[in-house]
Design a protein around this motif. Structure first.
Motif, short mmCIF file in Angstrom:
data_model
loop_
_atom_site.label_atom_id
_atom_site.label_comp_id
_atom_site.label_asym_id
_atom_site.label_seq_id
_atom_site.Cartn_x
_atom_site.Cartn_y
_atom_site.Cartn_z
N MET A 1 3.98 19.59 36.64
CA MET A 1 4.11 19.17 38.02
C MET A 1 2.78 19.34 38.75
N ASP A 2 2.38 18.31 39.47
CA ASP A 2 1.21 18.40 40.34
C ASP A 2 1.67 19.03 41.66
N HIS A 3 1.47 20.33 41.80
CA HIS A 3 2.02 21.06 42.94
C HIS A 3 1.54 20.50 44.27
N GLU A 4 0.27 20.21 44.39
CA GLU A 4 -0.27 19.72 45.66
C GLU A 4 0.33 18.37 46.03
N ARG A 5 0.48 17.49 45.04
CA ARG A 5 1.04 16.17 45.32
C ARG A 5 2.50 16.28 45.76
N VAL A 6 3.28 17.08 45.06
CA VAL A 6 4.70 17.21 45.39
C VAL A 6 4.88 17.88 46.75
N LEU A 7 4.05 18.88 47.05
CA LEU A 7 4.13 19.53 48.37
C LEU A 7 3.78 18.53 49.47
N ALA A 8 2.78 17.68 49.25
CA ALA A 8 2.43 16.67 50.24
C ALA A 8 3.58 15.68 50.44
N LEU A 9 4.25 15.30 49.34
CA LEU A 9 5.40 14.42 49.45
C LEU A 9 6.53 15.09 50.22
N TYR A 10 6.74 16.36 49.94
CA TYR A 10 7.79 17.09 50.65
C TYR A 10 7.50 17.14 52.15
N LEU A 104 9.81 28.16 48.99
CA LEU A 104 10.07 26.74 48.78
C LEU A 104 9.84 26.46 47.30
N MET A 105 10.93 26.19 46.56
CA MET A 105 10.85 25.98 45.12
C MET A 105 11.31 24.56 44.79
N VAL A 247 7.24 27.64 42.66
CA VAL A 247 7.04 27.96 44.07
C VAL A 247 5.88 27.12 44.61
N LEU A 248 6.15 26.30 45.63
CA LEU A 248 5.11 25.48 46.24
C LEU A 248 4.57 26.08 47.53
N SER A 249 5.39 26.87 48.21
CA SER A 249 4.99 27.51 49.45
C SER A 249 6.06 28.54 49.80
N THR A 250 5.91 29.16 50.94
CA THR A 250 6.99 30.00 51.47
C THR A 250 7.31 29.51 52.87
#
Length: 258
Positions: A1-10, A104-105, A247-250
């Motif tokens: 998983m590309d964490h930065e990309r998925v977090l930006a999408l979220y 945030l998972m 975990v992408l963030s909290t």
């Protein structure tokens, strides 16, 4: 998983472009704030903001004015990666209280989906009517020790108005509900949320939480959803990590009560 990309999408699809999560709820974009306003029993609060040191305090005051009289409380959902790093301190000074931090998972739904492994004598029952909601509320009260009145009314409203976007289930043993959870589907976003997973004390440690995650993941994957999202407590975070969630963030809920 590309964490930065998925977090930006979220951030884009689930926060900046958030959709109303129930009947009579509305989303408003006010300056650099996105908020959800609904009935008193629904979730009311701020889902996204992009504030700076010059605009934050007035924006906070404006949200307090807006929600005053509309609901007994509202929430400002703050994320660790949000731009203004002292926003939490500003919210506390304005009268908010900080709830426990959550992780945030996110995981790929197809990778989590599986046939649920249930203890002998336990079955998963879909919640489709008021009787089912009562079973779910009973689990919620016993599992979390909190009042489920608002959740019950919100779920009844959602099942009546838009049943295709929420799937609630109860695990039943010997005719009694022992675990419950729900899946919230957000069309056109690729994200499905896992919410409310709870098991009554005497049934913990037998795999029911994992079983309900697998069951809901399979539903989401079958419907074409790519990502599963959870706001995980300290109790559920290790279990979800072992299942493959990252975990992408909290996120910290800041609550303002009248």
């Amino acid at each position: 998983m590309d964490h930065e990309r998925v977090l930006a999408l979220y951030d884009l699809r689930m926060r900046r472009e958030v959709r109303p999560d129930g009947p009579d709820c509305r989303v408003e974009h006010v300056g650099r704030v996105v908020r959800m306003t609904g009935p008193a029993h629904a979730w009311n609060g701020v889902v996204w903001s992009d504030l700076d040191a010059h605009s934050a305090d007035e924006a906070i005051a404006e949200q307090i004015r807006h929600f005053s009289g509309r609901a007994p409380e509202f929430e400002w959902k703050l994320y660790a990666h949000d731009r203004l790093h002292d926003l939490g301190e500003r919210l506390l000074r304005a009268g908010f209280r900080a709830e426990p931090e959550e992780a945030l998972m996110v995981a790929e739904a197809a990778g989590i989906a599986a046939e649920p492994r249930l203890p002998d004598g336990v079955e998963i029952v879909p919640v489709t009517d008021a009787a089912g909601v009562d079973l779910m509320a009973d689990v919620h009260d016993r599992a979390f020790g909190t009042d489920s009145t608002r959740l019950r009314q919100w779920l009844l409203d959602r099942l009546a108005a838009d049943p295709g976007t929420v799937t609630a289930v109860v695990a039943v043993a010997d005719g009694r509900p022992v675990s419950s959870a729900r899946l919230e589907l957000v069309p056109c976003t690729g994200f499905a949320g896992l919410w409310g997973g709870g098991t009554v004390p005497e049934w913990r440690g037998r795999g029911l939480y994992r079983a309900l995650v697998a069951h809901r993941a399979r539903i989401a994957a079958d419907l074409g959803y790519e990502w599963l999202q959870v706001d995980a407590s300290d109790d559920s975070r290790p279990i979800l990590g072992r299942l493959g969630f990252a975990v992408l963030s909290t996120t910290t809920p800041y609550v303002y009560a009248r």
